[in-house]
Design a protein around this motif. Sequence first.
Motif, mmCIF file in Angstrom:
data_model
loop_
_atom_site.group_PDB
_atom_site.id
_atom_site.type_symbol
_atom_site.label_atom_id
_atom_site.label_comp_id
_atom_site.label_asym_id
_atom_site.label_seq_id
_atom_site.Cartn_x
_atom_site.Cartn_y
_atom_site.Cartn_z
ATOM 1 N N THR A 1 -87.134 48.993 -4.002
ATOM 2 C CA THR A 1 -87.145 50.077 -3.023
ATOM 3 C C THR A 1 -86.006 51.030 -3.349
ATOM 4 N N VAL A 2 -86.273 52.323 -3.299
ATOM 5 C CA VAL A 2 -85.225 53.319 -3.530
ATOM 6 C C VAL A 2 -85.124 54.234 -2.316
ATOM 7 N N VAL A 3 -83.891 54.549 -1.942
ATOM 8 C CA VAL A 3 -83.610 55.557 -0.919
ATOM 9 C C VAL A 3 -83.002 56.748 -1.645
ATOM 10 N N LEU A 4 -83.705 57.863 -1.627
ATOM 11 C CA LEU A 4 -83.268 59.072 -2.322
ATOM 12 C C LEU A 4 -82.543 59.995 -1.356
ATOM 13 N N ALA A 5 -81.376 60.474 -1.776
ATOM 14 C CA ALA A 5 -80.569 61.354 -0.937
ATOM 15 C C ALA A 5 -81.098 62.779 -0.995
ATOM 16 N N PRO A 6 -80.679 63.631 -0.061
ATOM 17 C CA PRO A 6 -81.053 65.040 -0.115
ATOM 18 C C PRO A 6 -80.432 65.718 -1.339
ATOM 19 N N PRO A 7 -80.882 66.933 -1.674
ATOM 20 C CA PRO A 7 -80.226 67.678 -2.756
ATOM 21 C C PRO A 7 -78.720 67.785 -2.480
ATOM 22 N N GLY A 8 -77.938 67.497 -3.486
ATOM 23 C CA GLY A 8 -76.494 67.498 -3.295
ATOM 24 C C GLY A 8 -75.930 66.145 -2.945
ATOM 25 N N GLY A 9 -76.796 65.160 -2.651
ATOM 26 C CA GLY A 9 -76.351 63.810 -2.379
ATOM 27 C C GLY A 9 -75.991 63.572 -0.927
ATOM 28 N N ALA A 10 -75.569 62.356 -0.643
ATOM 29 C CA ALA A 10 -75.154 61.947 0.704
ATOM 30 C C ALA A 10 -73.828 61.218 0.591
ATOM 31 N N VAL A 11 -72.950 61.448 1.562
ATOM 32 C CA VAL A 11 -71.708 60.679 1.629
ATOM 33 C C VAL A 11 -72.078 59.219 1.883
ATOM 34 N N ALA A 12 -71.368 58.304 1.222
ATOM 35 C CA ALA A 12 -71.802 56.907 1.276
ATOM 36 C C ALA A 12 -70.628 55.951 1.402
ATOM 37 N N GLY A 13 -70.925 54.794 1.970
ATOM 38 C CA GLY A 13 -69.990 53.685 2.048
ATOM 39 C C GLY A 13 -70.754 52.391 1.890
ATOM 40 N N VAL A 14 -70.046 51.295 1.775
ATOM 41 C CA VAL A 14 -70.694 49.997 1.597
ATOM 42 C C VAL A 14 -69.809 48.915 2.198
ATOM 43 N N ASP A 15 -70.442 47.831 2.618
ATOM 44 C CA ASP A 15 -69.716 46.660 3.086
ATOM 45 C C ASP A 15 -70.448 45.421 2.595
ATOM 46 N N VAL A 16 -69.744 44.570 1.851
ATOM 47 C CA VAL A 16 -70.314 43.357 1.271
ATOM 48 C C VAL A 16 -69.731 42.164 2.012
ATOM 49 N N ARG A 17 -70.589 41.356 2.626
ATOM 50 C CA ARG A 17 -70.122 40.220 3.419
ATOM 51 C C ARG A 17 -70.559 38.867 2.853
ATOM 52 N N GLY A 18 -71.660 38.826 2.129
ATOM 53 C CA GLY A 18 -72.133 37.553 1.604
ATOM 54 C C GLY A 18 -71.264 37.070 0.459
ATOM 55 N N ALA A 19 -71.308 35.768 0.201
ATOM 56 C CA ALA A 19 -70.462 35.170 -0.830
ATOM 57 C C ALA A 19 -71.099 35.195 -2.216
ATOM 58 N N ALA A 20 -72.354 35.634 -2.322
ATOM 59 C CA ALA A 20 -73.030 35.642 -3.621
ATOM 60 C C ALA A 20 -73.732 36.979 -3.845
ATOM 61 N N GLY B 1 -75.096 40.510 -5.489
ATOM 62 C CA GLY B 1 -75.486 41.119 -6.751
ATOM 63 C C GLY B 1 -75.497 42.612 -6.534
ATOM 64 N N THR B 2 -74.504 43.324 -7.051
ATOM 65 C CA THR B 2 -74.334 44.735 -6.719
ATOM 66 C C THR B 2 -73.955 45.555 -7.945
ATOM 67 N N ARG B 3 -74.053 46.870 -7.772
ATOM 68 C CA ARG B 3 -73.687 47.821 -8.819
ATOM 69 C C ARG B 3 -73.076 49.053 -8.150
ATOM 70 N N GLU B 4 -72.009 49.590 -8.743
ATOM 71 C CA GLU B 4 -71.365 50.838 -8.327
ATOM 72 C C GLU B 4 -70.774 50.789 -6.919
ATOM 73 N N THR B 5 -70.509 49.610 -6.390
ATOM 74 C CA THR B 5 -69.937 49.556 -5.047
ATOM 75 C C THR B 5 -68.474 50.008 -5.030
ATOM 76 N N GLU B 6 -67.744 49.800 -6.111
ATOM 77 C CA GLU B 6 -66.338 50.215 -6.136
ATOM 78 C C GLU B 6 -66.188 51.728 -6.025
ATOM 79 N N LEU B 7 -67.175 52.466 -6.494
ATOM 80 C CA LEU B 7 -67.131 53.919 -6.374
ATOM 81 C C LEU B 7 -67.079 54.378 -4.918
ATOM 82 N N LEU B 8 -67.600 53.548 -4.016
ATOM 83 C CA LEU B 8 -67.707 53.942 -2.616
ATOM 84 C C LEU B 8 -66.439 53.654 -1.825
ATOM 85 N N ASP B 9 -65.448 53.077 -2.462
ATOM 86 C CA ASP B 9 -64.141 52.915 -1.828
ATOM 87 C C ASP B 9 -63.582 54.306 -1.533
#
Length: 373
Positions: free
Chosen positions: A32-51, A53-61
């Motif tokens: 599943t993909v969520v596509l942002a509007p033209p110009g993108g969307a401001v984003a954040g992330v929160d990872v709580r599980g102990a296992a 599988g993610t990509r590019e989460t550090e960019l959202l700091d």
Amino acid sequence: MRPGATNSLADVAGLRVGHAHRVGGGWRTGTTVVLAPPGGAVAGVDVRGAAPGTRETELLDPRNLVERVHAVVLSGGSAYGLSAACGVMDRLAEAGVGFPVEGGVVPIVPAAVIFDLGRGGAFRATPDATFGAAAHAFGAPAPPSPQLSRGTETHVGGRAAAPPHPGRPPFATAPPHASGSIGAGTGAVAGGLAGGVGTASVVLPGAVLPGGATVAALAVANPAGSVLDPHDATLAGARYGLPGEFAHLRPPSRAEAEAWRPPARPAFNTTIGVVATDRTLTKAQCGKLAAVAHDGLARAIRPAHTMTDGDTIFALATCAGPAPGRGEFQEILAAAADAFARAVAHAVLAATGREDAPAYLDVFPSATTGGIS
């Protein structure tokens, strides 16, 4: 308060959702993909599980450079499925969408995956870049071609989304507002029941939040924990429904509740998702929005954030509306938590039952107002 027009993440204006999945021929997985509007969307992330599988989460700091993302990818396939994001990156780059650098653009596409290996498909039948490209095509603003809507691997406009793969079943899709065993949730299992993708939205009126706002969630429910209230076997997330949203449900009969015995075997799982709003938020506020959405996850799933879950939630702000004041932001946070809990309930309620993972209403047929008491 009321839901948006489709009671889905697509009610946040500017966001587009695409699902691509394969079932049969040794496959049961999807993206599943969520596509942002033209110009993108401001984003954040929160990872709580102990296992996770993610990509590019550090960019959202909030301390790091990039402010906006151009898509978020949710996928099956465990760590193998992270490669689905490459297909989305390719399609965005071809359209000139991304973070501008000398010589071109770099699309910013964070991703998270669930564990669905071997659940109705071969262990290594996992999403790759072609899944991401197909999900992008199904979520693209232009209507898909007749060939694409029949599930072929033809991109919008007739351009190939991927080279042919003899023996692979064609991609299937679902509407952006759909819930069930689709996209990234195709192979999901929720505490022994069939899991899947679920989505929900709420429109906050001016009386609650000056200027109003839309807040929405999309969850891929694949938890190790139970999605049932331990007292009466109702869907725990349905308790947070808007008026009339789950009016067709009732507690199942005691006999059905006592007869349900989920599998005792240990399993790797993970619930992932996206929450979003049309108001203007900072990266730090998006991180908080993602964190509070985990409250909704924990209300709908018990236990949550276990050692075998990689629970991860992204938050997006399209910034179409004004920035909320401090007290106003509280209303957005509360709405996001409830929307995520509702999305988990919709995921399980709409999921398709299969061997070793029955649907909720197959196990509890009396849980609907027209069921067996």
